[in-house]
Design an enzyme around this catalytic site. Structure first.
Site, short mmCIF file in Angstrom:
data_model
loop_
_atom_site.label_atom_id
_atom_site.label_comp_id
_atom_site.label_asym_id
_atom_site.label_seq_id
_atom_site.Cartn_x
_atom_site.Cartn_y
_atom_site.Cartn_z
N ASP A 70 -2.11 -13.67 24.54
CA ASP A 70 -0.93 -13.62 23.67
C ASP A 70 0.35 -13.51 24.49
O ASP A 70 1.44 -13.50 23.93
CB ASP A 70 -1.00 -12.42 22.73
N ASP A 99 0.13 -19.82 8.27
CA ASP A 99 1.41 -19.16 8.03
C ASP A 99 2.31 -19.90 7.05
O ASP A 99 3.39 -19.42 6.71
CB ASP A 99 2.19 -18.92 9.33
N ASP A 105 7.24 -21.74 11.57
CA ASP A 105 7.61 -20.47 12.21
C ASP A 105 9.03 -20.06 11.85
O ASP A 105 9.66 -19.28 12.58
CB ASP A 105 7.45 -20.57 13.73
#
Length: 380
Positions: free
Chosen positions: A361, A209, A171
């Site tokens: 979320d 990611d 991240d």
């Protein structure tokens, strides 16, 4: 933080997205169950810069402002009768993905038999298989925890979906920062992860990611990460020749296919020794038709063996991405196509639920927690 990124947000609560958590150092997430228990939890892709950091993963959707058209992918038809895993008939190609028996959505269904939403949530969400995430760096227990999931899947003749999520600088130091302390430690962790795969069929969604979000790294750091990812794919496939390993392609609202394919090639995704193809749309809302077109374009630009394919997260993309680019529990979304290994689409190997519908979320509930009102809205 790149605005179009797709990042996994961390939460501290075990939730519906299955995550096998360890207890190294008595750490913060799942609680209970012991070090080798596969416990549920969450995952996402890009979240707002205001969400709190926490120790375990929780998937959030992309903040990309580029809207997908609304295509109305059909939601799964509810099962007329729910049965146990053992009572179900022998699995077909479309139904032989593994549904782990330990998740918060299943806990909620069992604990709320009289809730008027229970039947819809049970038949349209809880009865479907979802991925199992391994998001903590716990070398001492990772082999046994992976083996617990793969052996349970093999015993039922079903295919588990595993998500290793421990790459260093995860991240880009944001809300889901964490992972292994360095790439040497990560390589050793992957060796132990691979030792738990066994010899059966398994799908590995390798490090969401890790490629699409790598622009935050320097050129040297990016090259080192890609070398480690290429090694990871080789190690996983050497350990279990029936393992299918897929690499991070982001999603159709992020990087251009040629740019993404260039990075993927450096990360080993074009080599049959390390890769079976790419994955996209993890925790996002982009329509299946858009993802199919995007993934095929990425694969064309990637080159490599003709057998490389793609898997798509369809867990919440039934109505496509919101036109205003809203990413946090946006209204009007629906669950997408049911998980299957038989898509009927060339070069598309599977539709998977990598993020479980109903995990918030952070707007309709705490980030990463199973929120029945949100699940019901998605499923009905």
């Amino acid at each position: 933080m790149v605005a179009a990124a797709s990042v996994v947000v961390a939460v501290g609560t075990a939730t519906g997205m299955l995550t096998a958590l360890g207890d190294e150092g008595g750490g913060g997430g799942g609680g209970g169950g012991g070090a080798d228990a596969a416990r549920p939890q969450v995952t996402h892709s890009v979240r707002p810069d205001t969400l709190p950091a926490s120790p375990s993963p929780s998937a959030v959707p992309s903040r990309s402002a580029s809207p997908s058209r609304v295509t109305g992918d059909p939601a799964p038809v509810p099962s007329p009768k729910r049965t146990s895993e053992e009572e179900k008939p022998p699995p077909t190609a479309a139904t032989r993905l593994y549904r782990h028996s330990d998740s918060q959505v299943l806990d909620w269904v069992r604990a709320h038999p009289d809730d008027p939403r229970q039947d819809v949530i049970a038949s349209r969400i809880a009865d479907h298989p979802a991925a199992v995430w391994f998001a903590d760096h716990t070398p001492a227990t990772i082999t046994s925890r992976v083996r617990a999931v793969t052996s349970a899947g093999a015993a039922r003749g079903r295919v588990p979906v595993l998500v290793p999520y421990a790459i260093p600088d995860r991240d880009c130091g944001g809300h889901s920062e964490g992972g292994a302390p360095d790439l040497d430690a990560y390589d050793a962790w992957i060796d132990r992860f691979a030792a738990g795969l066994g010899s059966g069929e398994v799908i590995v969604v390798l490090e969401p990611d890790s490629v699409a979000q790598s622009e935050c790294l320097s050129a040297g750091e990016r090259a080192d990460r890609f070398a480690s990812l290429a090694r990871a794919g080789r190690v996983l496939k050497d350990a279990d020749p029936r393992a299918r390993v897929y690499y991070d392609a982001g999603h159709s609202g992020w990087h251009a296919p040629a740019k993404q394919a260039g990075w993927l090639k450096q990360a080993g995704a074009a080599s049959a020794d390390s890769s079976d193809g790419v994955f996209s749309n993890v925790s996002n809302f982009h329509a299946t038709a858009d993802e199919i077109a995007y993934d095929r374009a990425v694969l064309d630009a990637l080159g490599g063996p003709a057998g490389l394919g793609a898997v798509i997260d369809t867990s919440r993309n039934g109505n496509g991405a919101p036109p205003d680019g809203e990413w946090c529990d946006p209204a009007g979304r629906r669950i997408g196509r049911a998980p299957t290994l038989s898509t009927g689409m060339g070069r598309i190997d599977a539709y998977l639920w990598v993020k479980l519908p109903g995990e918030s979320d952070g707007c309709k509930g705490e980030p990463g927690t199973f929120t029945p009102s949100y699940a019901y809205d998605l499923a009905r």
